[in-house]
Design an enzyme around this catalytic site. Structure first.
Site, PDB file in Angstrom:
ATOM      1  N   HIS A 145       0.852  -1.191   0.000  1.00  0.00           N
ATOM      2  CA  HIS A 145       0.000   0.000   0.000  1.00  0.00           C
ATOM      3  C   HIS A 145       0.887   1.240   0.000  1.00  0.00           C
ATOM      4  O   HIS A 145       1.997   1.221   0.552  1.00  0.00           O
ATOM      5  CB  HIS A 145      -0.882   0.027   1.249  1.00  0.00           C
ATOM      6  CG  HIS A 145      -2.030  -0.925   1.204  1.00  0.00           C
ATOM      7  ND1 HIS A 145      -3.241  -0.633   1.782  1.00  0.00           N
ATOM      8  CD2 HIS A 145      -2.152  -2.163   0.667  1.00  0.00           C
ATOM      9  CE1 HIS A 145      -4.075  -1.653   1.609  1.00  0.00           C
ATOM     10  NE2 HIS A 145      -3.423  -2.594   0.932  1.00  0.00           N
TER      11      HIS A 145
ATOM     12  N   GLU B   5       0.780   3.965   1.720  1.00  0.00           N
ATOM     13  CA  GLU B   5       1.166   4.453   3.046  1.00  0.00           C
ATOM     14  C   GLU B   5       2.307   3.637   3.634  1.00  0.00           C
ATOM     15  O   GLU B   5       3.243   4.199   4.211  1.00  0.00           O
ATOM     16  CB  GLU B   5      -0.020   4.384   4.020  1.00  0.00           C
ATOM     17  CG  GLU B   5      -1.221   5.187   3.598  1.00  0.00           C
ATOM     18  CD  GLU B   5      -2.274   4.383   2.847  1.00  0.00           C
ATOM     19  OE1 GLU B   5      -3.469   4.621   3.069  1.00  0.00           O
ATOM     20  OE2 GLU B   5      -1.895   3.507   2.035  1.00  0.00           O
TER      21      GLU B   5
ATOM     22  N   CYS C 294      -6.818   2.371   5.199  1.00  0.00           N
ATOM     23  CA  CYS C 294      -7.495   1.131   5.579  1.00  0.00           C
ATOM     24  C   CYS C 294      -7.070   0.740   6.997  1.00  0.00           C
ATOM     25  O   CYS C 294      -6.243   1.420   7.609  1.00  0.00           O
ATOM     26  CB  CYS C 294      -7.119   0.038   4.572  1.00  0.00           C
ATOM     27  SG  CYS C 294      -5.408  -0.536   4.749  1.00  0.00           S
TER      28      CYS C 294
ATOM     29  N   CYS D 202      -3.152   0.270   7.264  1.00  0.00           N
ATOM     30  CA  CYS D 202      -2.375   1.506   7.157  1.00  0.00           C
ATOM     31  C   CYS D 202      -2.651   2.454   8.318  1.00  0.00           C
ATOM     32  O   CYS D 202      -1.744   3.156   8.767  1.00  0.00           O
ATOM     33  CB  CYS D 202      -2.650   2.164   5.810  1.00  0.00           C
ATOM     34  SG  CYS D 202      -2.038   1.153   4.426  1.00  0.00           S
TER      35      CYS D 202
END
Length: 163
Positions: free
Chosen positions: A56, A58, A86, A89
């Protein structure tokens, strides 16, 4: 005259990274970690290309910042991300001790900074400040356009007519 480096400015950098992700066929999410007005970490979604659920934007940006700064505590840093984080993260933001999480578009399906749930409201040992809706329309439009193109492409592959 030097550009005022504010939340909108840093979200613009995250949007540039999100566009890089989109160009690779990845969901267009970009992120930057900022300390003292300077970018110390950056990332964009790479899950499809890396075939890795952890890739991801992040997490990549946080890892980059930790490497550059030489430690895991980002207690003087802010995270800017184009889509509300999410659960994974948001947990990384809490655990890395980020001061603020600044996001663009809300994520009603998986957002854990207030949309679906607010993980930062739980009694963890650290609570980053949340700032949502920064350049929200641009962030949301980028995602909407990406998924519309994806749906058209899939329909064409099935032999369906698209508008």
């Amino acid at each position: 005259m030097e550009h005022q480096k504010d939340d909108a400015y840093f979200m613009g950098l995250a949007l540039e990274l999100a566009r890089r992700a989109a160009a690779l066929g990845e969901v267009p999410v970009g992120a930057v970690v900022v300390k003292d007005g300077e970018v110390v970490g950056e990332g964009y979604n790479l899950r499809e290309g890396a075939k890795n659920a952890l890739a991801h934007a992040e997490l990549i940006a946080i890892r980059d910042a930790c490497r550059r700064l030489g430690g895991w505590r980002l207690w003087q840093c802010d995270l800017y991300v184009t889509l509300e984080p999410c659960p994974m993260c948001t947990g990384a933001a809490i655990n890395s001790r980020l001061v603020r999480v600044v996001y663009g578009a809300k994520d009603p399906r998986a957002g854990c900074c207030g949309s679906l749930i607010d993980l930062t409201a739980l009694p963890f040992n650290h609570r980053p400040q949340l700032v949502g809706g920064v350049r929200e329309d641009e962030c949301a439009d980028l995602l909407r356009e990406f998924f519309a193109r994806l749906r058209r492409r899939r329909a064409e592959q099935r032999g369906e007519k698209t508008p």
